[in-house]
Write a protein that holds these residues in place. Sequence first.
Motif, PDB file in Angstrom:
ATOM      1  N   ALA A  92      38.120 -24.641  21.404  1.00 30.26           N
ATOM      2  CA  ALA A  92      38.198 -26.218  21.533  1.00 30.26           C
ATOM      3  C   ALA A  92      39.114 -26.714  20.406  1.00 30.26           C
ATOM      4  O   ALA A  92      39.707 -27.939  20.871  1.00 30.26           O
ATOM      5  CB  ALA A  92      36.844 -26.723  21.421  1.00 30.26           C
ATOM      6  N   HIS A  93      39.227 -26.358  19.297  1.00 31.57           N
ATOM      7  CA  HIS A  93      40.006 -26.944  18.158  1.00 31.57           C
ATOM      8  C   HIS A  93      41.368 -26.759  18.554  1.00 31.57           C
ATOM      9  O   HIS A  93      41.826 -25.752  18.803  1.00 31.57           O
ATOM     10  CB  HIS A  93      39.521 -26.172  16.929  1.00 31.57           C
ATOM     11  CG  HIS A  93      38.139 -26.574  16.443  1.00 31.57           C
ATOM     12  ND1 HIS A  93      37.955 -27.831  15.839  1.00 31.57           N
ATOM     13  CD2 HIS A  93      37.253 -25.945  16.466  1.00 31.57           C
ATOM     14  CE1 HIS A  93      36.579 -27.877  15.453  1.00 31.57           C
ATOM     15  NE2 HIS A  93      36.095 -26.871  15.838  1.00 31.57           N
ATOM     16  N   LYS A  94      42.210 -27.689  18.104  1.00 29.48           N
ATOM     17  CA  LYS A  94      43.617 -27.876  18.352  1.00 29.48           C
ATOM     18  C   LYS A  94      44.618 -27.831  17.105  1.00 29.48           C
ATOM     19  O   LYS A  94      45.637 -27.746  16.818  1.00 29.48           O
ATOM     20  CB  LYS A  94      43.953 -29.194  18.925  1.00 29.48           C
ATOM     21  CG  LYS A  94      43.406 -29.531  20.325  1.00 29.48           C
ATOM     22  CD  LYS A  94      44.289 -28.254  21.427  1.00 29.48           C
ATOM     23  CE  LYS A  94      43.493 -28.362  22.728  1.00 29.48           C
ATOM     24  NZ  LYS A  94      43.960 -29.771  23.369  1.00 29.48           N
ATOM     25  N   SER A  95      43.589 -27.754  15.920  1.00 31.64           N
ATOM     26  CA  SER A  95      44.264 -27.332  14.500  1.00 31.64           C
ATOM     27  C   SER A  95      43.033 -26.357  13.861  1.00 31.64           C
ATOM     28  O   SER A  95      42.099 -26.142  14.132  1.00 31.64           O
ATOM     29  CB  SER A  95      44.250 -28.748  13.594  1.00 31.64           C
ATOM     30  OG  SER A  95      43.223 -29.491  13.453  1.00 31.64           O
ATOM     31  N   ASN A  96      43.760 -26.091  12.668  1.00 35.06           N
ATOM     32  CA  ASN A  96      43.031 -24.931  11.752  1.00 35.06           C
ATOM     33  C   ASN A  96      41.522 -25.341  11.647  1.00 35.06           C
ATOM     34  O   ASN A  96      41.302 -26.384  11.167  1.00 35.06           O
ATOM     35  CB  ASN A  96      43.807 -24.720  10.555  1.00 35.06           C
ATOM     36  CG  ASN A  96      45.016 -23.912  10.704  1.00 35.06           C
ATOM     37  OD1 ASN A  96      45.041 -23.252  11.705  1.00 35.06           O
ATOM     38  ND2 ASN A  96      45.929 -24.120   9.776  1.00 35.06           N
ATOM     39  N   ILE A  97      40.670 -24.544  11.740  1.00 34.88           N
ATOM     40  CA  ILE A  97      39.215 -24.680  11.255  1.00 34.88           C
ATOM     41  C   ILE A  97      39.122 -24.715  10.056  1.00 34.88           C
ATOM     42  O   ILE A  97      39.502 -23.588   9.248  1.00 34.88           O
ATOM     43  CB  ILE A  97      38.165 -23.866  12.152  1.00 34.88           C
ATOM     44  CG1 ILE A  97      38.427 -23.940  13.587  1.00 34.88           C
ATOM     45  CG2 ILE A  97      36.913 -23.747  11.586  1.00 34.88           C
ATOM     46  CD1 ILE A  97      37.855 -22.814  14.370  1.00 34.88           C
ATOM     47  N   LYS A  98      38.516 -25.504   9.151  1.00 35.25           N
ATOM     48  CA  LYS A  98      38.431 -25.592   7.832  1.00 35.25           C
ATOM     49  C   LYS A  98      36.884 -25.073   7.379  1.00 35.25           C
ATOM     50  O   LYS A  98      36.838 -24.570   6.057  1.00 35.25           O
ATOM     51  CB  LYS A  98      38.775 -26.776   7.188  1.00 35.25           C
ATOM     52  CG  LYS A  98      38.183 -28.142   7.725  1.00 35.25           C
ATOM     53  CD  LYS A  98      38.605 -29.579   6.790  1.00 35.25           C
ATOM     54  CE  LYS A  98      38.245 -30.766   7.457  1.00 35.25           C
ATOM     55  NZ  LYS A  98      38.670 -31.821   6.578  1.00 35.25           N
ATOM     56  N   TYR A  99      35.939 -25.289   8.268  1.00 34.13           N
ATOM     57  CA  TYR A  99      34.593 -24.894   7.897  1.00 34.13           C
ATOM     58  C   TYR A  99      33.876 -24.898   9.242  1.00 34.13           C
ATOM     59  O   TYR A  99      33.966 -25.710  10.154  1.00 34.13           O
ATOM     60  CB  TYR A  99      34.098 -26.121   6.967  1.00 34.13           C
ATOM     61  CG  TYR A  99      32.669 -25.750   6.474  1.00 34.13           C
ATOM     62  CD1 TYR A  99      32.602 -24.844   5.088  1.00 34.13           C
ATOM     63  CD2 TYR A  99      31.493 -26.172   6.897  1.00 34.13           C
ATOM     64  CE1 TYR A  99      31.354 -24.623   4.752  1.00 34.13           C
ATOM     65  CE2 TYR A  99      30.328 -25.959   6.347  1.00 34.13           C
ATOM     66  CZ  TYR A  99      30.274 -25.472   5.439  1.00 34.13           C
ATOM     67  OH  TYR A  99      28.864 -24.891   4.608  1.00 34.13           O
ATOM     68  N   PHE A 100      32.944 -24.090   9.165  1.00 34.61           N
ATOM     69  CA  PHE A 100      31.893 -23.764  10.098  1.00 34.61           C
ATOM     70  C   PHE A 100      30.394 -23.118   9.621  1.00 34.61           C
ATOM     71  O   PHE A 100      30.517 -22.600   8.865  1.00 34.61           O
ATOM     72  CB  PHE A 100      32.085 -22.957  11.458  1.00 34.61           C
ATOM     73  CG  PHE A 100      32.469 -21.714  11.138  1.00 34.61           C
ATOM     74  CD1 PHE A 100      31.640 -20.615  11.501  1.00 34.61           C
ATOM     75  CD2 PHE A 100      33.909 -21.227  10.833  1.00 34.61           C
ATOM     76  CE1 PHE A 100      31.647 -19.211  11.341  1.00 34.61           C
ATOM     77  CE2 PHE A 100      33.897 -19.498  10.562  1.00 34.61           C
ATOM     78  CZ  PHE A 100      32.930 -18.835  10.832  1.00 34.61           C
TER      79      PHE A 100
END
Length: 198
Positions: free
Chosen positions: A137-145
Amino acid sequence: LLHNSNQHTNEITCIRSYIDLIASASRDTTITIWRTTPPNTYQFVRKLTGGHADVVNDILFLSSTELLSTSSDDKTVKWNINTGTNSIYYIFVRDFYSIRLLSNNFIAIALENQPIIYSEIQLWNYTTGARLQSLKAHKSNIKYFEEVDDRYLISVDFSNIINIWDYKNYRLVAHIEDYCGDNFAMAVLNQGSKYHII
């Protein structure tokens, strides 16, 4: 200052701990393992080399003898800490950014598509090594989860988007825009039936 280590030749990218073990990953493509001993001393255990050809982005202890590492060389590697040997756990033509051990034998790996059309979180069974599903669902880099209540994953990307997933059912349950500003970290506070994301 309790201890000063010069085992790495480049920037340290992450530090993880497990019981009495501490592991550090670096841009020099290596991982260093230490053991803490009372009262405040640190014993060098092993340097893990030869598994990656690029920056080690994240590491994850599976036990006191096994460790996973992800890298910008598109590999996730499984290490035997006692022997220093490694095997390729997964290869894909993308950058791996972070890895988490979840409940019920799940592993979650955040990675990036090139060119960036979306970033995703892949779910794996770490016992069998089987890939289960991808959360996209993200359109840019995931930085944290982060996992919450053994059921949900909350992820944030560099476009300040937060997604909340019911990851066991592979379902997106909430999408929040323009929430995090320029923060590079996130914390989830559980207060009864409410969650506060900071």
